[in-house]
Scaffold this active site. Structure first.
Site, PDB file in Angstrom:
ATOM      1  N   CYS A 178       0.791  -1.238   0.000  1.00 42.33           N
ATOM      2  CA  CYS A 178       0.000   0.000   0.000  1.00 42.33           C
ATOM      3  C   CYS A 178       0.826   1.293   0.000  1.00 42.33           C
ATOM      4  O   CYS A 178       0.923   1.985  -1.008  1.00 42.33           O
ATOM      5  CB  CYS A 178      -0.945  -0.006   1.190  1.00 42.33           C
ATOM      6  SG  CYS A 178      -1.930  -1.506   1.340  1.00 42.33           S
ATOM      7  N   ASP A 211      -2.933   0.347  -6.450  1.00 40.07           N
ATOM      8  CA  ASP A 211      -1.625   0.367  -5.808  1.00 40.07           C
ATOM      9  C   ASP A 211      -0.941  -0.995  -5.785  1.00 40.07           C
ATOM     10  O   ASP A 211       0.270  -1.085  -5.927  1.00 40.07           O
ATOM     11  CB  ASP A 211      -1.719   0.938  -4.386  1.00 40.07           C
ATOM     12  CG  ASP A 211      -2.732   0.227  -3.508  1.00 40.07           C
ATOM     13  OD1 ASP A 211      -3.491  -0.610  -4.027  1.00 40.07           O
ATOM     14  OD2 ASP A 211      -2.774   0.523  -2.297  1.00 40.07           O
ATOM     15  N   ASN A 212      -1.711  -2.071  -5.592  1.00 38.70           N
ATOM     16  CA  ASN A 212      -1.083  -3.389  -5.485  1.00 38.70           C
ATOM     17  C   ASN A 212      -2.078  -4.480  -5.860  1.00 38.70           C
ATOM     18  O   ASN A 212      -3.252  -4.201  -6.142  1.00 38.70           O
ATOM     19  CB  ASN A 212      -0.531  -3.622  -4.081  1.00 38.70           C
ATOM     20  CG  ASN A 212      -1.507  -3.304  -2.970  1.00 38.70           C
ATOM     21  OD1 ASN A 212      -1.309  -2.351  -2.219  1.00 38.70           O
ATOM     22  ND2 ASN A 212      -2.573  -4.080  -2.842  1.00 38.70           N
TER      23      ASN A 212
END
Length: 439
Positions: A7, A210-211
């Site tokens: 994050c 983000d991921n």
């Protein structure tokens, strides 16, 4: 492709254009983890503020310190309830309208951090694993007026190859997709707000994440399920390619150069103390891709990971081309660590319970394969999309491995990587010094 599947480090890469090991956000920013970017980093909001461009953020921020990431307009978890400013799309709409009412007549940058891809927290959260019940209009859960919840039947959804095909996982994914419906409708609301204030036809819109999703083999991993992200760009100046897909390999560190290019700004020349090389952007503006598909370049991506939570030290460096991926696991002697939200998830707990009972997990890996990884992993993505056959020690691929290692080291050096010489040498000002540790 994400720069790092975690994050705060990923958000720092989005907002600085620099990998986490260069900007200093090695792990999560909040609570006891306490990572943050170096004071001298020239982030995107900082550069835009200096250029008199108004900046705003709504929703999840999860980076610091504030003087590195300053915003003129800020409604984030730092001072407000994240459920309200990150999941309540009606409240987020009102905040976006307030920002546009104030700044729409000036050049602006508005960063929306939807929280909906994230888990709700805990083993059995009251609002569901992904807060999918929160605001869905059912008794006891409140109502978000602008959200029309979409329910998914667990029995008919497709299960990604990297997750076990069990009822537990199917229910989790169905709930995950429900909360994603809130995010999806929220994006539409933000687009409508731009239209309502008459600026949509002069605004560049970028959508990404983000991921990887918060499931095993994805989030905090740099296998493809953790590395590949959505990346959608819409420019009113490049209508001819609307709706088209590009085969260019782009990364989250391309966002800063893209936004600077949009505003006609240059990245400054500067250095940080005790860094062997100047701080420069390695990403590129994607604006040319919106007009014409490239015939060369855009065929290589780099990623790095060091921490997630403070206890999750597992540095990795990765280079990926369209065919091959090379992963360097620096702490390969230790078991791969598990993030709290993934550990508490029903899917991971189900794998644990089945393993302890000696039952079939229906997962494509064993825990031994997942926890214990080779120092070098090389995969032919074209023939092995599941990244299961490690070619790093195959003599037939020695040349490819050496070429990728050389490119990876060049990138690490150029990005002032403190882990440049790890794990078998000590890095001092970009130079490698022997440790004789037999690694």
């Amino acid at each position: 492709y994400t720069s790092v599947s975690s994050c705060s480090p990923s958000r720092s890469a989005i907002l600085t254009g620099l990998p986490q090991h260069e900007n200093g956000m090695y792990g999560l920013h909040h609570q006891m983890h306490h990572f943050e970017s170096f004071e001298g980093i020239r982030s995107l909001p900082k550069l835009l503020n200096e250029a008199k461009i108004k900046t705003g953020i709504i929703g999840k921020k999860h980076v610091g310190p504030d003087d590195v990431y300053p915003f003129d307009f800020s409604y984030t978890e730092e001072h407000y309830n994240l459920m309200q400013v990150g999941r309540n799309i009606t409240r987020m709409k009102e905040l976006a309208q307030l920002f546009l009412k104030t700044y729409a007549l000036e050049p602006f940058f508005l960063y929306i951090g939807f929280h909906d891809p994230h888990r709700c927290g805990g083993f059995d959260p009251a609002f569901g694993q992904f807060c999918e019940k929160w605001g869905d209009g059912k008794s006891g859960f409140g109502d978000i007026p602008d959200w029309n919840p979409v329910e998914y039947d667990p029995s008919v959804i497709d299960i990604p190859y990297f997750l076990p095909d069990t009822n537990t996982t199917r229910v989790e994914l169905a709930n995950f997709y429900k909360t994603i419906s809130r995010l999806d409708q929220g994006v539409g609301i933000m687009i409508q707000a731009l239209k309502d204030y008459g600026v949509l036809d002069e605004t560049l819109v970028v959508f990404s994440s983000d991921n990887g999703i918060p499931f095993p083999d994805a989030k905090t991993n740099l296998y493809d399920p953790g590395e590949i992200e959505p990346f959608i760009v819409s420019s009113p100046l490049s209508v001819s390619r609307w709706g088209q897909k590009s085969e260019a390999m782009v990364g989250l560190t391309d966002i800063v150069p893209t936004v600077l290019d949009w505003f006609g700004l240059q990245y400054p020349n500067y250095t940080l103390p005790n860094r062997p090389n100047p701080i420069t952007l390695k990403g590129s503006s994607v604006l040319p891709l919106l007009d014409k598909e490239p015939t060369t370049g855009w065929d290589e991506i780099h990623s790095s990971h060091d921490f997630h939570e403070i206890t999750m030290y597992y540095p990795m460096r990765v280079i990926r081309t369209k065919q091959f991926k090379l992963i360097h696991n620096l702490n390969f002697k230790m078991p791969y660590p598990i993030a709290l939200d993934i550990y508490q998830s029903p899917t991971f707990q189900d794998i644990l319970n089945r393993t302890s009972k000696g039952e079939a997990t229906h997962w494509f890996k064993t825990f031994d394969q997942y926890y214990y990884r080779d120092q070098w992993e090389l995969y032919d993505i074209e023939t092995d999309i599941m990244e299961l056959k490690n070619l790093a020690n195959d003599p037939n691929f020695a040349k490819i491995k050496d070429e990728l290692k050389s490119k990876l080291l060049i990138w690490q050096n150029a990005t002032n990587d403190p882990w440049l010489c790890s794990p078998n040498q000590k890095t001092i000002l970009g130079k490698c010094n022997p440790l004789h540790n037999e690694l």
